[in-house]
Design a protein around this motif. Structure first.
Motif, PDB file in Angstrom:
ATOM      1  N   LYS A  48     -19.261  48.856  64.036  1.00  0.00           N
ATOM      2  CA  LYS A  48     -18.521  50.110  64.171  1.00  0.00           C
ATOM      3  C   LYS A  48     -19.029  51.148  63.177  1.00  0.00           C
ATOM      4  N   PHE A  49     -19.265  50.736  61.928  1.00  0.00           N
ATOM      5  CA  PHE A  49     -19.768  51.655  60.916  1.00  0.00           C
ATOM      6  C   PHE A  49     -21.124  52.229  61.320  1.00  0.00           C
ATOM      7  N   GLU A  50     -22.022  51.376  61.762  1.00  0.00           N
ATOM      8  CA  GLU A  50     -23.352  51.847  62.115  1.00  0.00           C
ATOM      9  C   GLU A  50     -23.335  52.767  63.331  1.00  0.00           C
ATOM     10  N   THR A  51     -22.312  52.663  64.143  1.00  0.00           N
ATOM     11  CA  THR A  51     -22.203  53.499  65.343  1.00  0.00           C
ATOM     12  C   THR A  51     -21.441  54.795  65.078  1.00  0.00           C
ATOM     13  N   THR A  52     -20.361  54.707  64.292  1.00  0.00           N
ATOM     14  CA  THR A  52     -19.457  55.851  64.141  1.00  0.00           C
ATOM     15  C   THR A  52     -19.416  56.429  62.734  1.00  0.00           C
ATOM     16  N   GLY A  53     -19.845  55.645  61.746  1.00  0.00           N
ATOM     17  CA  GLY A  53     -19.722  56.082  60.353  1.00  0.00           C
ATOM     18  C   GLY A  53     -18.368  55.754  59.754  1.00  0.00           C
ATOM     19  N   ILE A  54     -17.488  55.167  60.536  1.00  0.00           N
ATOM     20  CA  ILE A  54     -16.131  54.864  60.072  1.00  0.00           C
ATOM     21  C   ILE A  54     -16.105  53.467  59.445  1.00  0.00           C
ATOM     22  N   ILE A  55     -15.589  53.398  58.198  1.00  0.00           N
ATOM     23  CA  ILE A  55     -15.500  52.129  57.479  1.00  0.00           C
ATOM     24  C   ILE A  55     -14.572  52.324  56.284  1.00  0.00           C
ATOM     25  N   SER A  56     -13.955  51.256  55.834  1.00  0.00           N
ATOM     26  CA  SER A  56     -13.132  51.363  54.627  1.00  0.00           C
ATOM     27  C   SER A  56     -14.052  51.468  53.418  1.00  0.00           C
ATOM     28  N   LEU A  57     -13.541  52.047  52.355  1.00  0.00           N
ATOM     29  CA  LEU A  57     -14.333  52.174  51.140  1.00  0.00           C
ATOM     30  C   LEU A  57     -14.728  50.801  50.609  1.00  0.00           C
ATOM     31  N   GLU A  58     -13.797  49.863  50.608  1.00  0.00           N
ATOM     32  CA  GLU A  58     -14.098  48.518  50.121  1.00  0.00           C
ATOM     33  C   GLU A  58     -15.234  47.877  50.914  1.00  0.00           C
ATOM     34  N   SER A  59     -15.184  48.005  52.233  1.00  0.00           N
ATOM     35  CA  SER A  59     -16.243  47.422  53.061  1.00  0.00           C
ATOM     36  C   SER A  59     -17.572  48.121  52.823  1.00  0.00           C
ATOM     37  N   LEU A  60     -17.548  49.432  52.657  1.00  0.00           N
ATOM     38  CA  LEU A  60     -18.781  50.162  52.369  1.00  0.00           C
ATOM     39  C   LEU A  60     -19.391  49.676  51.058  1.00  0.00           C
ATOM     40  N   LEU A  61     -18.558  49.490  50.057  1.00  0.00           N
ATOM     41  CA  LEU A  61     -19.057  49.016  48.762  1.00  0.00           C
ATOM     42  C   LEU A  61     -19.621  47.598  48.875  1.00  0.00           C
ATOM     43  N   LYS A  62     -18.996  46.752  49.672  1.00  0.00           N
ATOM     44  CA  LYS A  62     -19.512  45.389  49.880  1.00  0.00           C
ATOM     45  C   LYS A  62     -20.869  45.420  50.565  1.00  0.00           C
TER      46      LYS A  62
END
Length: 91
Positions: A48-62
């Motif tokens: 989902k992140f790679e498609t939309t850019g939407i992700i939680s901050l914690e997941s982005l940091l991981k």
């Protein structure tokens, strides 16, 4: 000129982060599944992140940690150096 002037919108920044993450992941030879496993972020969230850019901050940091780029966040949102110096001398 849009709402943010010459600056990117938050959505544009989100998509740029996603694109840069894809590039880093591929540079390091990881599939989305491997990045998911290495980061501890759900595979669906990585997709989902790679498609939309939407992700939680914690997941982005991981994800950034798994890609060896977590330290780049340490300097984010630091107060302006001049303001920090003023605060040191203004009790």
């Amino acid at each position: 000129m849009g709402e943010y002037g010459d600056q990117n919108t938050p959505k544009e920044v989100m998509l740029l982060l996603a694109k840069n993450t894809i590039d880093l992941r591929k540079e390091q030879g990881f599939t989305q599944k491997e990045l998911s496993e290495r980061s501890g972020v759900a595979y669906a969230s990585v997709r989902k992140f790679e498609t939309t850019g939407i992700i939680s901050l914690e997941s982005l940091l991981k994800i950034c940690n798994a890609l060896g780029r977590l330290e780049e966040f340490e300097s984010l949102l630091l107060p302006d150096e001049m303001e920090r110096m003023k605060k040191l001398f203004d009790y």
